[in-house]
Design an enzyme around this catalytic site. Structure first.
Site, PDB file in Angstrom:
ATOM      1  N   ASN A   1     -17.000  -8.888   0.264  1.00  0.00           N
ATOM      2  CA  ASN A   1     -16.479  -8.461   1.560  1.00  0.00           C
ATOM      3  C   ASN A   1     -17.298  -9.110   2.689  1.00  0.00           C
ATOM      4  OD1 ASN A   1     -15.328  -6.975   3.648  1.00  0.00           O
ATOM      5  ND2 ASN A   1     -16.665  -5.218   3.325  1.00  0.00           N
TER       6      ASN A   1
ATOM      7  N   HIS B   1     -13.797 -10.468  -8.692  1.00  0.00           N
ATOM      8  CA  HIS B   1     -14.582  -9.621  -7.801  1.00  0.00           C
ATOM      9  C   HIS B   1     -14.891 -10.420  -6.532  1.00  0.00           C
ATOM     10  CE1 HIS B   1     -18.621  -7.429  -7.049  1.00  0.00           C
ATOM     11  NE2 HIS B   1     -17.647  -6.858  -6.383  1.00  0.00           N
TER      12      HIS B   1
ATOM     13  N   ASP C   1       0.874  -1.187   0.000  1.00  0.00           N
ATOM     14  CA  ASP C   1       0.000   0.000   0.000  1.00  0.00           C
ATOM     15  C   ASP C   1       0.903   1.227   0.000  1.00  0.00           C
ATOM     16  OD1 ASP C   1      -3.271   0.302   0.938  1.00  0.00           O
ATOM     17  OD2 ASP C   1      -2.024   2.114   0.962  1.00  0.00           O
TER      18      ASP C   1
HETATM   19  P1  NAI Z   1     -10.345   1.046   0.629  1.00  0.00           P
HETATM   20  O1  NAI Z   1     -10.561   2.513   0.431  1.00  0.00           O
HETATM   21  O2  NAI Z   1     -10.717   0.424   1.924  1.00  0.00           O
HETATM   22  O3  NAI Z   1      -8.782   0.695   0.373  1.00  0.00           O
HETATM   23  C1  NAI Z   1      -8.072   1.124  -0.734  1.00  0.00           C
HETATM   24  C2  NAI Z   1      -6.584   1.099  -0.382  1.00  0.00           C
HETATM   25  O4  NAI Z   1      -5.835   1.349  -1.579  1.00  0.00           O
HETATM   26  C3  NAI Z   1      -6.162   2.184   0.634  1.00  0.00           C
HETATM   27  O5  NAI Z   1      -5.493   1.575   1.718  1.00  0.00           O
HETATM   28  C4  NAI Z   1      -5.217   3.085  -0.174  1.00  0.00           C
HETATM   29  O6  NAI Z   1      -4.152   3.618   0.601  1.00  0.00           O
HETATM   30  C5  NAI Z   1      -4.699   2.099  -1.216  1.00  0.00           C
HETATM   31  N1  NAI Z   1      -4.123   2.707  -2.405  1.00  0.00           N
HETATM   32  C6  NAI Z   1      -4.595   3.760  -3.122  1.00  0.00           C
HETATM   33  N2  NAI Z   1      -3.766   3.989  -4.169  1.00  0.00           N
HETATM   34  C7  NAI Z   1      -2.788   3.051  -4.121  1.00  0.00           C
HETATM   35  C8  NAI Z   1      -1.648   2.777  -4.926  1.00  0.00           C
HETATM   36  N3  NAI Z   1      -1.373   3.501  -5.992  1.00  0.00           N
HETATM   37  N4  NAI Z   1      -0.861   1.732  -4.583  1.00  0.00           N
HETATM   38  C9  NAI Z   1      -1.135   0.982  -3.490  1.00  0.00           C
HETATM   39  N5  NAI Z   1      -2.194   1.213  -2.686  1.00  0.00           N
HETATM   40  C10 NAI Z   1      -3.007   2.234  -2.996  1.00  0.00           C
HETATM   41  O7  NAI Z   1     -11.096   0.339  -0.598  1.00  0.00           O
HETATM   42  P2  NAI Z   1     -11.745  -1.127  -0.660  1.00  0.00           P
HETATM   43  O8  NAI Z   1     -13.144  -1.057  -0.176  1.00  0.00           O
HETATM   44  O9  NAI Z   1     -10.797  -2.104  -0.081  1.00  0.00           O
HETATM   45  O10 NAI Z   1     -11.835  -1.334  -2.238  1.00  0.00           O
HETATM   46  C11 NAI Z   1     -10.704  -1.707  -3.014  1.00  0.00           C
HETATM   47  C12 NAI Z   1     -11.165  -2.189  -4.366  1.00  0.00           C
HETATM   48  O11 NAI Z   1     -12.009  -3.331  -4.199  1.00  0.00           O
HETATM   49  C13 NAI Z   1     -11.991  -1.161  -5.142  1.00  0.00           C
HETATM   50  O12 NAI Z   1     -11.758  -1.291  -6.514  1.00  0.00           O
HETATM   51  C14 NAI Z   1     -13.418  -1.570  -4.793  1.00  0.00           C
HETATM   52  O13 NAI Z   1     -14.347  -1.113  -5.734  1.00  0.00           O
HETATM   53  C15 NAI Z   1     -13.281  -3.083  -4.783  1.00  0.00           C
HETATM   54  N6  NAI Z   1     -14.280  -3.825  -4.022  1.00  0.00           N
HETATM   55  C16 NAI Z   1     -14.756  -3.377  -2.821  1.00  0.00           C
HETATM   56  C17 NAI Z   1     -15.666  -4.146  -2.100  1.00  0.00           C
HETATM   57  C18 NAI Z   1     -16.175  -3.692  -0.761  1.00  0.00           C
HETATM   58  O14 NAI Z   1     -17.117  -4.321  -0.248  1.00  0.00           O
HETATM   59  N7  NAI Z   1     -15.605  -2.660  -0.140  1.00  0.00           N
HETATM   60  C19 NAI Z   1     -16.152  -5.434  -2.603  1.00  0.00           C
HETATM   61  C20 NAI Z   1     -15.526  -5.860  -3.836  1.00  0.00           C
HETATM   62  C21 NAI Z   1     -14.655  -5.055  -4.515  1.00  0.00           C
END
Ligand code: NAI
Length: 280
Positions: free
Chosen positions: A141, A138, A34
């Site tokens: 969560n 996909h 991250d």
């Molecule tokens: P989140 O906001 O909890 O976490 C995203 C993370 O990515 C953060 O820790 C951030 O620091 C990191 N990040 C941002 N830019 C980065 C980079 N360039 N390199 C490395 N790390 C970086 O988001 P979440 O909820 O975990 O979602 C992540 C992905 O999964 C998204 O595409 C979302 O649409 C997808 N998703 C989310 C679900 C959910 O229930 N929250 C379910 C299925 C898919």
């Protein structure tokens, strides 16, 4: 995935942490990357808890010793991975940038897996040198509890890249359901619209959030109602996903409603902040 293949996960938020817990708890070592060191620290605290939770619910085996997780802010650490799962924020530009960076550091044979909620796989594949190595997974969560994964085959995805992802999911004891590419794929094309419509119903005063959810559970047998599901996903992510769908389909049913954008503007993201449609 054979025992010799290695896994990296990029993005240590809600999903990346859950996927890393699933891997570690299944005996598969993982490198978790991250840009935010604080996110990695939170992941390091959470992963042992997630594994215990998975074991408690019979979703992870108690007889498998947790495999090591390496936490790092250096994207170059994915250079040794055979499979890289990208789980960064649902923002098209951020993902485009990370795919270009990943493409420069991964092995030529590495499979690049996106956990996007709805950006078409082929759109992300245009940012890499080898678009045939990109495939979608996909995960739901929490990834260590919900063990069915929507797998997306992009129009350019190579069969062996798809096969290797399915083998990895097999090693994690996940069921893979393969679908073709398109905004929101199957689950989110339906789910995000349902969440948006539920929020509209609440803002119109037709029913309370609790009653919308009670109807889905009681009448339709859903395990969780749409608004509790939205709180679990994270309302920030729901709004981002709706925008992805709205921009790509032009369908106004996906335009995030004022109640959703208003909650996000207040910092009420759902479970992860303690308040969304419900209070935690
Ligand atoms: P989140 O906001 O909890 O976490 C995203 C993370 O990515 C953060 O820790 C951030 O620091 C990191 N990040 C941002 N830019 C980065 C980079 N360039 N390199 C490395 N790390 C970086 O988001 P979440 O909820 O975990 O979602 C992540 C992905 O999964 C998204 O595409 C979302 O649409 C997808 N998703 C989310 C679900 C959910 O229930 N929250 C379910 C299925 C898919």
């Amino acid at each position: 995935m054979t025992g010799n293949e290695s896994l990296a996960v990029v993005g240590a938020g809600v999903m990346g942490t859950g996927i890393a817990a699933l891997a570690s708890g299944s005996g598969v070592p993982v490198v978790l990357v991250d840009i935010d060191a604080a996110a990695l620290e939170r992941a390091e605290q959470a992963i042992p808890r997630h594994i215990r939770m998975g074991q408690l619910h019979g979703k992870l085996s108690r007889t498998i010793a947790a495999a090591p997780v390496r936490y790092t802010t250096a994207l170059s650490a994915v250079g040794d991975a055979d499979v890289v799962i990208e789980a960064i924020v649902e923002a098209t530009e951020a993902k485009a940038k990370v795919y270009a960076e990943l493409s420069a550091v991964v092995r030529p044979t590495a499979v690049l897996v996106t956990n996007t909620s709805g950006i078409p796989v082929d759109e992300l594949a245009q940012h890499v040198q080898r678009p045939e190595r990109v495939v979608g997974a996909h995960f739901m969560n929490p990834a260590y509890m919900i063990r069915t994964v929507e797998v997306i085959r992009g129009p350019r995805t190579a069969q062996d890249a798809l096969d290797r992802l399915i083998a990895l999911l097999g090693a994690l004891d996940d069921e893979a359901i393969v679908v073709n590419d398109g905004p929101g794929f199957v689950v989110n094309r339906i789910l995000q619209r349902m969440i948006n419509e539920s929020a509209r119903i609440v803002s119109e005063g037709l029913a309370s959030a609790a009653d919308v959810d009670r109807l889905f559970k009681g009448c339709l047998g859903h395990a969780t109602g749409p608004l509790a599901t939205a709180d679990l996903i994270g309302l920030d992510n729901v709004v981002d996903s709706l925008r992805v769908l709205h921009e790509r389909t032009g369908d106004s049913g996906y335009e995030p409603c004022d109640l959703l954008t208003g909650l996000v503007a207040q910092g009420a993201f759902g479970r992860k902040t303690g308040r969304g449609f419900f209070t935690y």
